[in-house]
Write a protein that holds these residues in place. Structure first.
Motif, PDB file in Angstrom:
ATOM      1  N   LEU A  44       0.840  -1.196   0.000  1.00 14.81           N
ATOM      2  CA  LEU A  44       0.000   0.000   0.000  1.00 14.81           C
ATOM      3  C   LEU A  44       0.876   1.248   0.000  1.00 14.81           C
ATOM      4  O   LEU A  44       1.828   1.345   0.773  1.00 14.81           O
ATOM      5  N   SER A  45       0.534   2.210  -0.810  1.00 16.87           N
ATOM      6  CA  SER A  45       1.398   3.383  -1.008  1.00 16.87           C
ATOM      7  C   SER A  45       1.544   4.239   0.235  1.00 16.87           C
ATOM      8  O   SER A  45       2.554   4.929   0.388  1.00 16.87           O
ATOM      9  N   PHE A  46       0.566   4.212   1.139  1.00 10.15           N
ATOM     10  CA  PHE A  46       0.624   5.093   2.308  1.00 10.15           C
ATOM     11  C   PHE A  46       1.315   4.439   3.507  1.00 10.15           C
ATOM     12  O   PHE A  46       1.512   5.088   4.534  1.00 10.15           O
ATOM     13  N   ILE A  47       1.699   3.174   3.393  1.00 11.97           N
ATOM     14  CA  ILE A  47       2.356   2.481   4.503  1.00 11.97           C
ATOM     15  C   ILE A  47       3.870   2.700   4.427  1.00 11.97           C
ATOM     16  O   ILE A  47       4.482   2.461   3.384  1.00 11.97           O
ATOM     17  N   PRO A  48       4.500   3.147   5.520  1.00 20.43           N
ATOM     18  CA  PRO A  48       5.956   3.351   5.501  1.00 20.43           C
ATOM     19  C   PRO A  48       6.692   2.029   5.265  1.00 20.43           C
ATOM     20  O   PRO A  48       6.234   0.967   5.694  1.00 20.43           O
ATOM     21  N   LYS A  49       7.824   2.116   4.605  1.00 19.62           N
ATOM     22  CA  LYS A  49       8.641   0.933   4.354  1.00 19.62           C
ATOM     23  C   LYS A  49       9.249   0.439   5.657  1.00 19.62           C
ATOM     24  O   LYS A  49       9.730   1.214   6.470  1.00 19.62           O
ATOM     25  N   VAL A  50       9.217  -0.882   5.865  1.00 18.77           N
ATOM     26  CA  VAL A  50       9.781  -1.492   7.069  1.00 18.77           C
ATOM     27  C   VAL A  50      11.104  -2.160   6.708  1.00 18.77           C
ATOM     28  O   VAL A  50      11.191  -2.908   5.725  1.00 18.77           O
ATOM     29  N   TYR A  51      12.155  -1.891   7.521  1.00 19.66           N
ATOM     30  CA  TYR A  51      13.477  -2.436   7.254  1.00 19.66           C
ATOM     31  C   TYR A  51      13.842  -3.589   8.185  1.00 19.66           C
ATOM     32  O   TYR A  51      14.547  -4.521   7.790  1.00 19.66           O
ATOM     33  N   GLU A  52      13.360  -3.533   9.415  1.00 17.77           N
ATOM     34  CA  GLU A  52      13.759  -4.534  10.406  1.00 17.77           C
ATOM     35  C   GLU A  52      12.742  -4.533  11.541  1.00 17.77           C
ATOM     36  O   GLU A  52      12.158  -3.494  11.858  1.00 17.77           O
ATOM     37  N   THR A  53      12.511  -5.685  12.158  1.00 18.90           N
ATOM     38  CA  THR A  53      11.595  -5.753  13.295  1.00 18.90           C
ATOM     39  C   THR A  53      12.183  -6.628  14.394  1.00 18.90           C
ATOM     40  O   THR A  53      13.077  -7.443  14.157  1.00 18.90           O
ATOM     41  N   GLY A  54      11.678  -6.455  15.602  1.00 21.92           N
ATOM     42  CA  GLY A  54      12.074  -7.262  16.743  1.00 21.92           C
ATOM     43  C   GLY A  54      10.891  -7.417  17.673  1.00 21.92           C
ATOM     44  O   GLY A  54       9.763  -7.021  17.350  1.00 21.92           O
ATOM     45  N   ASN A  55      11.119  -7.956  18.845  1.00 15.28           N
ATOM     46  CA  ASN A  55      10.027  -8.170  19.795  1.00 15.28           C
ATOM     47  C   ASN A  55       9.433  -6.860  20.307  1.00 15.28           C
ATOM     48  O   ASN A  55       8.263  -6.810  20.680  1.00 15.28           O
ATOM     49  N   ASN A  56      10.256  -5.809  20.348  1.00 12.43           N
ATOM     50  CA  ASN A  56       9.764  -4.549  20.903  1.00 12.43           C
ATOM     51  C   ASN A  56      10.075  -3.337  20.032  1.00 12.43           C
ATOM     52  O   ASN A  56      10.025  -2.210  20.501  1.00 12.43           O
ATOM     53  N   TYR A  57      10.423  -3.550  18.781  1.00  8.88           N
ATOM     54  CA  TYR A  57      10.761  -2.419  17.928  1.00  8.88           C
ATOM     55  C   TYR A  57      10.465  -2.704  16.459  1.00  8.88           C
ATOM     56  O   TYR A  57      10.378  -3.852  16.023  1.00  8.88           O
ATOM     57  N   VAL A  58      10.304  -1.619  15.710  1.00 11.27           N
ATOM     58  CA  VAL A  58      10.158  -1.681  14.250  1.00 11.27           C
ATOM     59  C   VAL A  58      11.011  -0.575  13.653  1.00 11.27           C
ATOM     60  O   VAL A  58      10.841   0.599  14.008  1.00 11.27           O
ATOM     61  N   VAL A  59      11.946  -0.929  12.787  1.00 13.57           N
ATOM     62  CA  VAL A  59      12.745   0.058  12.059  1.00 13.57           C
ATOM     63  C   VAL A  59      12.026   0.329  10.746  1.00 13.57           C
ATOM     64  O   VAL A  59      11.766  -0.592   9.977  1.00 13.57           O
ATOM     65  N   MET A  60      11.700   1.589  10.532  1.00  8.92           N
ATOM     66  CA  MET A  60      10.916   1.926   9.345  1.00  8.92           C
ATOM     67  C   MET A  60      11.450   3.184   8.667  1.00  8.92           C
ATOM     68  O   MET A  60      12.385   3.825   9.148  1.00  8.92           O
ATOM     69  N   GLU A  61      10.814   3.497   7.579  1.00  8.74           N
ATOM     70  CA  GLU A  61      11.168   4.662   6.777  1.00  8.74           C
ATOM     71  C   GLU A  61      10.994   5.960   7.574  1.00  8.74           C
ATOM     72  O   GLU A  61       9.992   6.162   8.261  1.00  8.74           O
ATOM     73  N   TYR A  62      12.025   6.820   7.526  1.00 11.04           N
ATOM     74  CA  TYR A  62      11.935   8.141   8.142  1.00 11.04           C
ATOM     75  C   TYR A  62      11.229   9.069   7.160  1.00 11.04           C
ATOM     76  O   TYR A  62      11.670   9.232   6.018  1.00 11.04           O
ATOM     77  N   LEU A  63      10.123   9.665   7.583  1.00 10.16           N
ATOM     78  CA  LEU A  63       9.315  10.491   6.699  1.00 10.16           C
ATOM     79  C   LEU A  63       9.715  11.957   6.830  1.00 10.16           C
ATOM     80  O   LEU A  63       9.575  12.553   7.901  1.00 10.16           O
ATOM     81  N   SER A  64      10.210  12.520   5.758  1.00  4.77           N
ATOM     82  CA  SER A  64      10.635  13.918   5.755  1.00  4.77           C
ATOM     83  C   SER A  64       9.533  14.758   5.141  1.00  4.77           C
ATOM     84  O   SER A  64       9.246  14.658   3.950  1.00  4.77           O
ATOM     85  N   GLY A  65       8.912  15.570   5.953  1.00  9.29           N
ATOM     86  CA  GLY A  65       7.824  16.408   5.471  1.00  9.29           C
ATOM     87  C   GLY A  65       6.881  16.734   6.611  1.00  9.29           C
ATOM     88  O   GLY A  65       6.916  16.100   7.664  1.00  9.29           O
ATOM     89  N   PRO A  66       6.002  17.722   6.431  1.00 15.47           N
ATOM     90  CA  PRO A  66       5.084  18.117   7.501  1.00 15.47           C
ATOM     91  C   PRO A  66       3.933  17.142   7.653  1.00 15.47           C
ATOM     92  O   PRO A  66       3.534  16.471   6.693  1.00 15.47           O
ATOM     93  N   ASP A  67       3.406  17.034   8.861  1.00 12.66           N
ATOM     94  CA  ASP A  67       2.171  16.279   9.018  1.00 12.66           C
ATOM     95  C   ASP A  67       1.039  17.105   8.425  1.00 12.66           C
ATOM     96  O   ASP A  67       1.154  18.317   8.236  1.00 12.66           O
ATOM     97  N   LEU A  68      -0.070  16.454   8.124  1.00 15.09           N
ATOM     98  CA  LEU A  68      -1.150  17.121   7.400  1.00 15.09           C
ATOM     99  C   LEU A  68      -1.820  18.202   8.251  1.00 15.09           C
ATOM    100  O   LEU A  68      -2.319  19.197   7.710  1.00 15.09           O
ATOM    101  N   ASN A  69      -1.822  18.022   9.552  1.00 17.53           N
ATOM    102  CA  ASN A  69      -2.391  19.050  10.420  1.00 17.53           C
ATOM    103  C   ASN A  69      -1.608  20.354  10.299  1.00 17.53           C
ATOM    104  O   ASN A  69      -2.171  21.443  10.174  1.00 17.53           O
ATOM    105  N   THR A  70      -0.277  20.234  10.322  1.00 17.52           N
ATOM    106  CA  THR A  70       0.582  21.407  10.165  1.00 17.52           C
ATOM    107  C   THR A  70       0.412  22.018   8.778  1.00 17.52           C
ATOM    108  O   THR A  70       0.351  23.240   8.619  1.00 17.52           O
TER     109      THR A  70
END
Length: 469
Positions: free
Chosen positions: A260-286
């Motif tokens: 899905l185009s709106f889901i951030p890319k996932v690079y790595e996962t563990g029992n208590n963490y998810v490494v994902m794509e860092y999104l550069s840009g404003p949130d829609l509220n801002t």
């Protein structure tokens, strides 16, 4: 004008409670107290705890000989009267810089050196606590923890500079200006280097976000009720969860829908963490705060996200503005912990967000043109504009409505008002806090504003209900 000593500042559930019978304007508040402007050159900080007032007073007294300290004029059991600085913070001053000026780097090093000589244990300061006066004279505020916390290296300063992509520029200046200081900092980081997978994140208290260690050198870009998000590289961030259940829930959604185009890319996962794509840009509220009208393309892209959620089998159909980010690759959405565990057929929080921005009617009209069937489904019954009304439609997979459990209190706590990902992951933590000093925000009567807001929402809801019928 009434004496400022009549102002009462107490701790509330999520923020400070202020009773201000005077005409003094509130110019900022933080964790320890609130600041009111007394005159063009003085302000008073009123604390919730006499102990914190004393801690900062002792630090102020110890630093009165330092040129960058505010002058202490008067004090009492719960207040300190100090200089008022009508000037930008260093964060604001550096906002459009691509590198840090050598003059600023030199002055920052001078400040850190003088703080060390003065025997302060916290030789550090976030950018929002440094003010830039004429001729680049720097002034430093908020010294409550000056003798309490131990920061031999300016972790908060470096963290903030890193958020603005100025850390490497500053370190290169330090290496040139003070090689020994640079070597000491590097040695500290090497000795205290921590695998981000083991960064401690603890559950918050009742109605509060998670708790993190402020001394962690990794850049914290957000902390909400389910986890904390740290930036780990130029294009990656990691979300760390205190509860493995929440990690498993969000990981399941993210990994199942990488297409899905709106889901951030996932690079790595563990029992208590998810490494994902860092999104550069404003949130829609801002983003929408700067718009006088709702751009049709925003409605189109939001509708695409919501439609895709439904087609992909999401149980919770929603897209809160603070969870949607405007990136070079289109809209991206974060925070999917409850996408499979709550049944919600209408985007209730999105409706509330758009109503607060004044764009709900425009959004519904645009959706009616784009997708009449979806519009009819959403508007066949009145749209709830309060949390209490919204809870009546939200059902946990266990089969209990959130509204039956403390009338939506649990749902209100679970919803990340703390913003797990701030400003496209770019939102600095201090955006969620009011400036402690030097702002220009009036206080007013908070309770009256809240009552007026709820009254307005109720009237709008009734009018919208009549139109739909």
């Amino acid at each position: 004008m009434a004496d400022f000593k009549s102002i009462k500042v107490t701790k509330g559930i999520k923020t400070l409670e202020i009773d201000n019978p005077t005409g003094y304007h509130l110019i900022g508040m933080g964790a320890q107290g609130a600041v009111f402007k007394l005159s063009e050159d003085r302000c008073v900080k009123i604390y919730t705890s006499p102990l914190q007032a004393k801690m900062e007073r002792e630090a102020l007294k110890a630093g009165q000989h330092l040129s960058f300290f505010p002058r202490l004029y008067e004090y009492g059991d719960n207040y300190n009267v100090i200089d008022y600085f009508n000037a930008p913070t260093l964060k604001e001053y550096l906002r459009n810089c691509t590198y840090i000026p050598e003059s600023i780097a030199m002055k920052l090093l001078d400040i850190l050196g003088e703080m060390k000589k003065a025997k302060f244990t916290m030789v550090d300061a976030p950018l929002r606590h440094i003010f830039v006066l004429e001729n680049e004279e720097l002034k430093l505020i908020d010294h409550v923890n000056a003798f309490k916390r131990i920061h031999p290296v300016p972790l908060k300063l470096l963290r903030d500079l890193n958020m603005m992509l100025l850390k490497e520029s500053f370190l290169s200046r330090v290496k040139k200006l003070e090689p020994k200081t640079y070597e000491m900092w590097q040695a500290y980081f090497n000795e205290n280097k921590m695998d981000y997978r083991n960064i401690p994140v603890d559950p918050g208290g009742d109605g509060e976000g998670v708790k993190v260690d402020s001394a962690i050198s990794q850049t914290l870009i957000g902390a909400g009720h389910q986890g904390a998000v740290y930036r780990v590289s130029e294009n990656k961030c990691v979300k760390i969860y205190p509860k493995t259940q929440h990690c498993e829930q969000e990981k399941d959604v993210l990994l199942s829908h990488q297409d899905l185009s709106f889901i951030p890319k996932v690079y790595e996962t563990g029992n208590n963490y998810v490494v994902m794509e860092y999104l550069s840009g404003p949130d829609l509220n801002t983003f929408l705060k700067k718009q006088s009208a709702l751009p049709p393309v925003v409605s189109k892209l939001l509708l695409k996200i919501l439609t895709s959620q439904k087609q992909a089998g999401f149980k919770q159909i929603d897209a809160p503005l603070r969870h949607v980010f405007v990136t070079n690759n289109g809209f991206k959405m974060v925070d999917h912990v409850y996408s499979y565990s709550r049944i919600q057929k209408r985007p209730l929080e999105l409706f509330q967000n758009l109503h607060e921005r004044g764009f709900l009617d425009a959004f519904l009209e645009q959706v009616k043109v784009l997708d009449p069937a979806t519009h009819a489904e959403w508007t066949k019954k009145p749209i709830p504009l309060t949390d209490e009304e919204a809870q009546l439609e939200i059902i946990n997979i266990e089969g209990k409505t959130d509204s039956k459990r403390k009338k939506g209190k649990d749902q209100g706590k679970d919803r990340d008002k703390g913003r797990d990902h701030k400003k496209g992951h770019n939102r600095d933590r201090d955006r969620s806090q009011k400036r402690e000093h030097g702002g220009k925000r009036d206080n007013g009567d908070k309770k009256n504003r809240n009552r007026s807001k709820e009254h307005g929402r109720e009237n709008d809801r009734k009018k919208r209900s009549d139109r739909i019928k």
